[in-house]
Motif scaffolding. Sequence first.
Motif, PDB file in Angstrom:
ATOM      1  N   HIS A 207       5.480  -0.673  -3.278  1.00  0.00           N
ATOM      2  CA  HIS A 207       6.544  -0.829  -2.734  1.00  0.00           C
ATOM      3  C   HIS A 207       6.010  -1.465  -1.601  1.00  0.00           C
ATOM      4  O   HIS A 207       6.832  -2.668  -0.823  1.00  0.00           O
ATOM      5  CB  HIS A 207       7.779   0.195  -2.641  1.00  0.00           C
ATOM      6  N   GLN A 208       5.270  -1.207  -0.979  1.00  0.00           N
ATOM      7  CA  GLN A 208       4.667  -1.619   0.971  1.00  0.00           C
ATOM      8  C   GLN A 208       3.257  -2.139   0.605  1.00  0.00           C
ATOM      9  O   GLN A 208       3.292  -3.286   0.938  1.00  0.00           O
ATOM     10  CB  GLN A 208       3.413   0.415   1.394  1.00  0.00           C
ATOM     11  N   PHE A 209       2.645  -2.030  -0.447  1.00  0.00           N
ATOM     12  CA  PHE A 209       1.065  -2.843  -0.601  1.00  0.00           C
ATOM     13  C   PHE A 209       1.170  -3.408  -2.063  1.00  0.00           C
ATOM     14  O   PHE A 209      -0.280  -4.182  -2.165  1.00  0.00           O
ATOM     15  CB  PHE A 209       0.236  -2.259  -0.782  1.00  0.00           C
ATOM     16  N   GLY A 210       1.546  -3.035  -3.352  1.00  0.00           N
ATOM     17  CA  GLY A 210       1.493  -3.914  -3.993  1.00  0.00           C
ATOM     18  C   GLY A 210       0.651  -2.631  -5.313  1.00  0.00           C
ATOM     19  O   GLY A 210       0.956  -2.262  -6.303  1.00  0.00           O
ATOM     20  N   ASP A 211      -0.221  -3.292  -5.677  1.00  0.00           N
ATOM     21  CA  ASP A 211      -1.740  -2.181  -5.938  1.00  0.00           C
ATOM     22  C   ASP A 211      -2.845  -1.696  -4.241  1.00  0.00           C
ATOM     23  O   ASP A 211      -2.934  -1.996  -3.872  1.00  0.00           O
ATOM     24  CB  ASP A 211      -2.047  -3.145  -6.779  1.00  0.00           C
ATOM     25  N   LEU A 212      -4.083  -1.228  -5.293  1.00  0.00           N
ATOM     26  CA  LEU A 212      -4.876  -0.435  -4.334  1.00  0.00           C
ATOM     27  C   LEU A 212      -5.542  -1.666  -3.959  1.00  0.00           C
ATOM     28  O   LEU A 212      -5.818  -1.723  -2.239  1.00  0.00           O
ATOM     29  CB  LEU A 212      -6.156  -0.438  -5.523  1.00  0.00           C
ATOM     30  N   ASP A 213      -5.191  -3.450  -4.105  1.00  0.00           N
ATOM     31  CA  ASP A 213      -6.168  -3.935  -3.825  1.00  0.00           C
ATOM     32  C   ASP A 213      -5.075  -4.478  -2.209  1.00  0.00           C
ATOM     33  O   ASP A 213      -5.614  -4.357  -1.629  1.00  0.00           O
ATOM     34  CB  ASP A 213      -5.939  -5.326  -4.501  1.00  0.00           C
ATOM     35  N   GLY A 214      -3.822  -4.011  -2.505  1.00  0.00           N
ATOM     36  CA  GLY A 214      -2.906  -4.593  -0.874  1.00  0.00           C
ATOM     37  C   GLY A 214      -2.666  -3.339  -0.343  1.00  0.00           C
ATOM     38  O   GLY A 214      -3.146  -3.666   0.903  1.00  0.00           O
ATOM     39  N   LEU A 215      -3.216  -2.541  -0.750  1.00  0.00           N
ATOM     40  CA  LEU A 215      -3.480  -1.349   0.341  1.00  0.00           C
ATOM     41  C   LEU A 215      -4.656  -1.295   1.176  1.00  0.00           C
ATOM     42  O   LEU A 215      -5.020  -1.537   2.084  1.00  0.00           O
ATOM     43  CB  LEU A 215      -3.789   0.152  -0.927  1.00  0.00           C
TER      44      LEU A 215
END
Length: 210
Positions: free
Chosen positions: A56-64
Amino acid sequence: MAPQSAAGTRLNKRGLETRARLLDVAIQCLADSGGEPVSANRIAKDAGVTWGTVQHQFGDLDGLWVAVISEIHSRSWVSDHVAPPSRGDTIRERVATVIDSVWTYLDTTEGRALTALRTSLPARRSDIAVEYPRTAAAFAARELDWIQGFDYLMDGLDLDPDKLYRVRCLLPAAIRGLSNEREIGFTSDLDIARTALTDAVVALLSQPGE
């Protein structure tokens, strides 16, 4: 601009607190990883949330990872730019400042986290760009920070631009190598090693034009 969820929605107070906690935990986990991979599931568990919350916060690992790099950058920007390092008057003073600044930063929580994250990603930049395109772009932006910082510290000296470029390319890898030795403890006198690196760079920059 206030942080938003991966879907682009505005985060409420609780959402912002959760995001901040996740980033704190992620940076600390990376910094303490000792070179071992850090999973998003571990970060979620240590932060006391579910993987769904991370999504919810970052979408996926790339977003994190993009958010982690951005958070590290924001912390470094505050600490480094409140009082920019003195440039000194001589080539040696400038070079020593560059080397000491990177050396010190690599031993901070943020510096160790950034190194661990880069180490955990594919070795080839082209592979990172395919698997983690936003993370690759964020790392490229941090490289630009290094270029601007180096140019600032060396500004005003009458030096060969080609030699400065070669030194700018060399120093990050050379200082990281010494910093790795600091972690594994094979080289006992790293102060002498750093002085030798300074001597070599000053000698190169001081040579008459070829």
